[in-house]
Structures are given as structure tokens and as C-alpha cells.
Scaffold this motif. Sequence first.
Motif, short mmCIF file in Angstrom:
data_model
loop_
_atom_site.label_atom_id
_atom_site.label_comp_id
_atom_site.label_asym_id
_atom_site.label_seq_id
_atom_site.Cartn_x
_atom_site.Cartn_y
_atom_site.Cartn_z
N ILE B 60 -17.10 -18.02 77.30
CA ILE B 60 -17.89 -16.98 76.62
C ILE B 60 -17.14 -16.49 75.38
O ILE B 60 -17.70 -16.34 74.30
CB ILE B 60 -18.19 -15.82 77.60
CG1 ILE B 60 -19.15 -16.31 78.68
CG2 ILE B 60 -18.77 -14.62 76.86
CD1 ILE B 60 -19.39 -15.33 79.80
N VAL B 64 -17.37 -16.71 70.55
CA VAL B 64 -17.16 -15.84 69.40
C VAL B 64 -15.96 -16.32 68.58
O VAL B 64 -15.95 -16.22 67.35
CB VAL B 64 -16.94 -14.38 69.85
CG1 VAL B 64 -16.90 -13.45 68.64
CG2 VAL B 64 -18.07 -13.95 70.77
N LEU B 418 -22.30 -7.03 61.84
CA LEU B 418 -22.23 -8.24 62.67
C LEU B 418 -21.13 -8.15 63.72
O LEU B 418 -21.33 -8.45 64.90
CB LEU B 418 -21.99 -9.46 61.77
CG LEU B 418 -21.80 -10.80 62.49
CD1 LEU B 418 -23.11 -11.29 63.07
CD2 LEU B 418 -21.23 -11.86 61.56
N PHE B 421 -21.91 -5.69 66.45
CA PHE B 421 -22.93 -6.27 67.30
C PHE B 421 -22.35 -7.35 68.21
O PHE B 421 -22.56 -7.34 69.43
CB PHE B 421 -24.03 -6.84 66.39
CG PHE B 421 -25.04 -7.68 67.09
CD1 PHE B 421 -25.97 -7.10 67.93
CD2 PHE B 421 -25.08 -9.05 66.89
CE1 PHE B 421 -26.91 -7.88 68.58
CE2 PHE B 421 -26.02 -9.83 67.54
CZ PHE B 421 -26.93 -9.25 68.38
N LEU B 422 -21.58 -8.27 67.64
CA LEU B 422 -21.02 -9.35 68.45
C LEU B 422 -20.04 -8.81 69.49
O LEU B 422 -20.01 -9.29 70.62
CB LEU B 422 -20.32 -10.39 67.56
CG LEU B 422 -21.20 -11.27 66.70
CD1 LEU B 422 -20.36 -12.31 65.98
CD2 LEU B 422 -22.26 -11.96 67.53
N LEU B 425 -22.04 -7.22 72.22
CA LEU B 425 -22.75 -8.25 72.97
C LEU B 425 -21.80 -9.00 73.91
O LEU B 425 -22.15 -9.30 75.05
CB LEU B 425 -23.38 -9.22 71.97
CG LEU B 425 -24.49 -10.11 72.51
CD1 LEU B 425 -25.66 -9.25 72.94
CD2 LEU B 425 -24.93 -11.09 71.44
N THR B 426 -20.59 -9.28 73.42
CA THR B 426 -19.63 -9.99 74.26
C THR B 426 -19.33 -9.20 75.52
O THR B 426 -19.29 -9.76 76.62
CB THR B 426 -18.32 -10.22 73.49
OG1 THR B 426 -18.65 -10.74 72.21
CG2 THR B 426 -17.43 -11.19 74.21
N VAL B 429 -22.34 -9.39 77.82
CA VAL B 429 -22.51 -10.70 78.44
C VAL B 429 -21.46 -10.92 79.53
O VAL B 429 -21.77 -11.40 80.63
CB VAL B 429 -22.44 -11.82 77.38
CG1 VAL B 429 -22.35 -13.19 78.02
CG2 VAL B 429 -23.66 -11.75 76.48
N VAL B 432 -22.49 -8.74 82.58
CA VAL B 432 -23.66 -9.25 83.29
C VAL B 432 -23.29 -10.54 84.02
O VAL B 432 -23.64 -10.74 85.18
CB VAL B 432 -24.84 -9.49 82.33
CG1 VAL B 432 -25.98 -10.16 83.05
CG2 VAL B 432 -25.28 -8.19 81.72
#
Lengths: 343, 451
Positions: B60, B64, B418, B421-422, B425-426, B429, B432
Motif C-alpha cells: 500500500i 504512494v 494532492l 489528500f494522498l 487516503l493512505t 486505506v 480499513v
Amino acid sequence: MSEESVAILILWALVFAYSILGSIDFGTGFWGMVYAEHKTMAGKLANRYLSPTWEVTNTLLVFVVVAFIGFFPKAAYTLATVMFVPVTLILFLVAIRSTFMVFSYSLAGYERLLRIVSGITGLLIPALLITVLPVTEGAFVSTQGGKEVLLYSKLFSSPALYAYMLFGLTSELFLSALFLADFAREQGSEETYRVYRRNAIFIGPFTLVTAVVALVSTGPETRWLLQNLAGEIPWFALSLGLFVLGYASLWWNNRAHGSLGWPRIAVLAIIGQYAFASYAYGKAHLPYIVHPDLTVKTAFTTEATFYSLLILYAVGIAILLPGFIFFWNLFLKDRSFIRDGKE
Amino acid sequence: MNTVTLSRAFFGTSLAFHIIFATLGIGLSLMIFISEMLYHWRKDTDYAVMAKRWTKAFAILLGVAIPTGTIVGVQLALLWPGFTKIVGQVISVPFQIEIFAFFLEALFMSIYVYAADRLTPFLRLLSLFFVMLGATASAVLITSANTWMNTPAGFSMKQDGSIYDVNPWEAFFNPSFFTGSFHVVITAYLAGAGTIAAVAGWKLLKRNEKTAQEIAYHKKGLVLGLVVTLVTGLLMGMSGHASAVNLYDHTPEKLAAAEGLFETQSYAPLAIGGFVDANTHEVRYGIEIPWALSILAAFKPSAVVQGLNDFPIETWPPFYTHTFFNLMVFAGTLMIAISGLGLAYWYFIHRKRGKQFPKWLLWATVALGPLGFIGIETGWIFSCSGRQPWTIYQFQTTAQAATKADFVGPLFFLFIVLYVFLGALTVIVLRVFFRRHPLTADLATDGGKRS
Ligand code: HDD
Ligand code: HEM
Ligand code: HEM
């Protein structure tokens, strides 16, 4: 051959390899979006190809950049200045695309989002990437107060830009449809094959039309290029011949599969078509890297660096080749996925 | 802000973001490799479970690391075209080899992640080894380019800026290559191991909610993390010291700024903490250890250490580098102390007397994660800012290197969005993913080793 010629030839080979693999990569993302809910395996097949390969394709993109800087650092200087905005936007899109690719692989249930993101970025990135061609032809750069700038209003109002973009998009979709047709056949899914064969047949002719329109519509600044291109007619004839061969092979009777077409021949012929055409284009572009100020000679790196890079290429490829072959066999020859899909 | 300042901020931000993921990639690949080895050696399937779960996190994070790496790689040309022009002529070798290292890592990472079930144990271990090799090589190679900027070698330059007499390998093995790359690789391993220890410590803090099997698993992770943290921590101290000696030999004004030293002197003191007063030219609110700087830099108290006053004022690095240097050393010292203490507690008190880890000690191990990254970030900012005003020390200033393009500001803003956001999001993720794949399920199947 002079040192510059060797360098530009290597660079051409890398750009060519990336434009084929990148086209397949981005186009596959688009097909994956279109066929997300399709009754055949078309959507799944697209994703199946993308998951393990996008990373290698991405590394190839970085390879092109590094090779360009290493061989022609002074041209890199100009292009980096002029193309600052488009390239930065490409980076933005690439980052989003790659991240989503990985994240949705890890999180089952978000495939739809992935398909949309990779489908849309799959159209935008190549359209931006190809703008580098009309810029190197010299039509949209001017020197103001000692610095080179991109003439945005001229660029965006020029039909050539849009013709180039269309050429990039149709090529991308054509190449990826052909590749996926072959991949589907390799995987033994005949109905998926038919889906992609139909797409390839539909799009193929447009690639030729847009290519010609792009070249002739740029304007008076690129007359030098058109004149040079006229000298490369034999190569273009060869290229056209391969197109006809590849396109025709999609109708040849194939007894073994009980259907029409030899996609493997089509893929190889069309790659050959692009190879000859881009070689001829590149040859006509010489000696300029960016018209009219930068030629391969004036932009060339130092001799010592050139030779050490040459040695590195030989050694690096020799070391990595077995890895690539292993990789290829593991993912592209493996049929377990169609079996799994049918269970 | 002018374009040069904007470019510096833009590039620094991109790199600061990239290295979080890149460093974890290097550190985790080592930890995964070690735990796979431990599994084969001890036949303890907990280690197989660890390797499996860390690999998921690794995959994961790589999602990035690679695109942000692509960003910084291309931005090096976009934002510093003047620098790139010289890079291309002199120091393209490490960048080129790095591409091969990326291919190595990308190929075998895809093989390990997407085809793990089709590989024999030996091939799995081999793929992992190549992943680790590729990641570590990336760090060494990029550091070669960076050390060359600090101590350029392997070329000469004419008045007009043209380059001649190039020797790419001399540039590659420039005077600070070995100390620099050793320090970078070790600290990447350190930060990775610290992160592993931190996660295990965090899980053990919530031991009440966990089964005995889970607790045993996390303890193994904690001890493994602490051992690697301590070993790499000690090596980090040595290599950091070597880097400081290297500064003394090759870029004395950087060392002087790091220590807030203005007067050239023997028996020079080491200044810890505080800040450099730009008016009075002294360190305020710091602790001074007499003689220590001379001893550290040249192994004898009588050694003369050059102060900033010996250099033209236009070439002084910014004074805030003192703080960044202190933060890095502070992070490193604390990491050695915590991991040493944790292991001592584990060995003498937990194993011998059966007492559980106390809460404060677990919290301290949790701190190992952030501390590693404080060290990495402050270390790089120190190294890059301490080189100012030069991009290539004594050859090219940052202003000469920077782009003249328009729209740097708006695009910088776009990229900040960006990165935020990334980053968010990481985190989402990762959370989850691990909520969907609980440890108990993996332990029940021994990480797929038995099902
Ligand atoms: C976990 C991270 C970490 C920790 C704990 C330390 N370092 Fe460090 N240091 C780095 C991470 C780092 C780095 C990020 O890896 C740098 C940035 C540039 C470089 O080459 O390595 C660095 C650079 C760097 C430099 C500058 C090299 C240059 O600019 O040429 C010196 C002198 C030191 N370090 C010294 C030390 C000392 C004496 C430490 C403690 C005992 C220490 N570092 C702990
Ligand atoms: C200490 C600093 C850095 C470290 C430790 C580091 C390490 C890494 C690692 C481990 C990766 C993932 C490799 C892969 O799997 O492909 C990566 C990706 C990348 N890094 Fe960095 N990096 C650093 C700084 C930089 C800098 C300064 C640049 C550019 C100038 C850069 C350029 C790249 C590129 C282009 C990629 C993507 C490669 C790909 O497409 O596969 N990195 N880096
Ligand atoms: C990976 C962690 C790194 C971080 C966090 C980092 C951070 C920074 C920062 C904050 C600046 C701005 C300096 C200032 O304004 O004072 C900078 C400049 C720069 N860094 Fe680094 N850097 C890193 C690694 C590298 C590496 C590995 C390279 C080269 C290969 C590199 C090349 C540069 C260049 C070319 C500049 C611009 C010119 C200059 O300010 O000297 N950096 N970096």
C-alpha cells in the motif's frame, strides 16, 4: 555513427518503447472503465493486465526522463522550462492514477472507482504527453527577455494541438484494443477477443487520418519538418504496408480458433508500423531536438558521461533481462485467471 | 515569494512527502526479509504472519512511494533546470543505475505481491531479497547524487559555466559518498524498525482487548523491532559521527552553522539546544559542552574548528540549521535510549521475573515511530538547507539552478492539496484494510502457511 547519433537512437528506442507500453497501459485503463459491467471478460481482462504491469511501465517513463537528461542535458533545460505546466499536470494525474491503482487492489469493493479514475486519467495523460511533439517542432516557443516561454494562447488556439491529441488518443485506443484482443486469445476467451477485435477495426483508420492532419496543420513554423518528412517517403510506405498487413490479418480465417483474425500478427505488424513511422518522423526531426535552437550536437552531454551510460545500459539490461522474462511468463502466459473466472 | 523561494518550498515539500514512503519502503523491506528468514529458521508461523501483514502495508505504501518518487524525479528537472544541465553532464550515472534498481524492486515486488501463491518458498525469499536490495540501492544511489552536491567532484568548470574534464565515477564516489550513503541507509532501516516497534507497542497498550495468541504475536514483533532499532541505532551514531567529521573536512561552514560557531577556535564547545541570535552572533539558551566539538570533529581537544566569521557572509547557511541538526541528534539519542531500555526491561524483568511491560515503556516505544521520521526529515532539511546558498557547493547557487517558469505558485498549491489528500487516503486505506483483515484470522491460518 557519431556519438550523438547513438545517443539519439537509444533515446528514440526508449521513447518508442514507452509510447507503445504507455499506450497499452493507459488505453487498457480506458477499456477497463468502458467494459466494467460487460458480460464478457473484457473489463476483468483489462484489470488483470494492469495490476502487475503499471509499475514497470511507470518506471520506464522515469527511465525516458533520466536518459534524456543524461544524453541531452541542455535540451532538458529548455524543455523543462517550456513544458513546466503540462508536465507538472501530468505528474499530478500520474500520482492519482497510480495511487488509486494500488489502493483499490488492496481494498476490494472499490473497483468501480479505480476503473473511473484509471479510465479518465488514461485519456488525459497521453493527450498531455503528446503536446511535447508540436512544442519540439518549434511552433509554440518564443524567447522573451532571455527566457524561453510557451505561447499558451497560440498553442490552445492551434488546430494542430487538437489533431495531435486526437492522434495520441486514437493510437492509444487502437494499440490497446489490439493488444487486449491478442491477450484475450492467449487467455482463451474467444468472446472477449471479439469485443476488442471490433474496437480495433473501428479505430484503426482514424489513427492514419489524425496523424496526417496533425503533421500538416501545424503552420508555417514547421515547414522545415514537412520538407524533411517528404524525404522519408520510403519509410512511411513501409509503415503503411505494415498497417495494411496488420489490419487485414484481423480478417484472415483462423481454423484453430474457429473464427476470424490473427491478433498476434496484427499486434506485431502494427508495432512495426509505428516503429517505422516514428523512426521516419524522428529522422526528419533531426538534427533538431527543439527547433530551431537545440540540435543533437549542441545539446549533447559530455563524452565521458556518454560512454559510462552506454556501458551501464549494457550491464543493466544483461542483469535485468532474466527478471523481465520471468515476470512475463508469470503474468502474461498464465491462464489460471480465466479458469478462476469460469468457476 | 519569488520563483526561487517558491521552487525551494515546492521541491522541499515534495521530497519531504516522498521520503516518508520511500524510507518506510526501505525499512519495511528489511523487516519483512528478516521475519521471513526467522520463520524459516525458527519454524514459528507467527513470523510468517508478520511477513505477510507487513507486506500488505508495504504494498500500500509503495503505491504512494512510486508516484511521489516519479514526481520528485521529474521535478528535479522541472524546478532546477540549471542544476539538471550540469547533472546530465556529470552525475547522471547514479540516476541511471537507480532506474535499474527501481526495475528490480518493481519487478520482484509485483511478483511477490501478485503471484505469492504460485512461488516456492525459495523463490519467495529470493524475490524479497531483490525487493530489499532494490530499495536499499535506490537510497544509496540517490544519496550519491546528493553527496555530490555537497562535495562536488569529477569535473571542472570554466568561467562561462561550461563543463570539461568529466569523470563520472569520481563524481559518483565523491568525498562524502560513503559516509552519506551509509548514514542514509542505516537511518532508513532505523526508522522502519522503529515503526514496527511502535505499532507493536501500540497494540500491547490495548492488551485487555486481545487474546493470548495475539499478545504473544505482538510481543515478538516488539522485540524484533527493538532489537533492530538498537542495532541500527548504534550504527546510526557511528555513521552520523562520520558524517560530522566529513563536514569538518569538506564543508566547514555547514558544521559551523550547525553548531552556531562564529569564532574560529581550538577547544571548541558543542552547543546543544537554544537558537542562534542573528544580532549578537551567539547561541542563546543552549547548553555548551566545553571542548566537545573539537573532540567530535577531529578526536583531539586542541583541534581548530573554523567558525562562520572565516567565510564571506553571503555564503553562510541559514542559522535555523542549528535547530534541525539538534533535532536530528536528539531523535537519534532518544531512539537508542528507548530501545536499549526496552530490551533491558524485556530481558531482565519480563523474561526473568515475568512482569509485564509497564504503560510508560510501551508509550515510549510508540514514540520510536515518530522519532525516526523526525530524524529523517530534520536530517534532510539540515543537509539541503545547510548547503545554501549553494545547490552545487561552490559551483552553482540555488538562484542559478532554479526555473524561470511561470505558474510555480498555483501548481505548488495544487500539489499541497494532492499531498494532504494522498496522506489522508493512505491512512484510511491502511486502517480499513487491517480492519477487514484482522490478525486473528491470519493467525488462525498461520498466514496461509496452513489452511
Ligand atoms: C532517523 C534518522 C536520523 C538520525 C537519528 C540521525 N540522522 Fe543524521 N541524517 C539523517 C538521518 C538521521 C539523514 C536523513 O539520513 C541525513 C540527511 C542527509 C544525509 O546524508 O543523511 C542526515 C544527515 C546528517 C549529517 C549531514 C551530512 C551532510 O549534510 O553532508 C550529519 C553531520 C549527521 N546526519 C549526523 C548525525 C548525528 C551525529 C546523529 C546522532 C547521533 C544523527 N545524524 C542522527
Ligand atoms: C533519501 C532520499 C530518497 C530515498 C531513500 C528514496 C527511495 C526510494 C524508494 C525506495 C522508491 C521506491 C522504488 C520502487 O519500488 O520503484 C523510490 C521511488 C522513486 N524515487 Fe525516491 N528516494 C529518495 C529521494 C528521491 C529523490 C531526491 C529523487 C529524485 C531526484 C527520487 C526519485 C524517485 C523516483 C523517480 C521514484 C519512482 C521510481 C519508479 O517509477 O518506480 N527519490 N525512491
Ligand atoms: C529526501 C529528502 C530530502 C528533503 C526533505 C530535502 C529537502 C530540501 C529542502 C527543504 C530544500 C530547500 C532548501 C532551502 O530552501 O533551504 C531542498 C533543496 C534541494 N534539494 Fe533537497 N532534500 C532531500 C533530498 C535531496 C536529494 C536526495 C537531492 C538530490 C539528489 C536533493 C536535491 C535538492 C536540490 C537540487 C535542491 C534545490 C537547490 C537547493 O536549495 O540547494 N535533495 N531540499
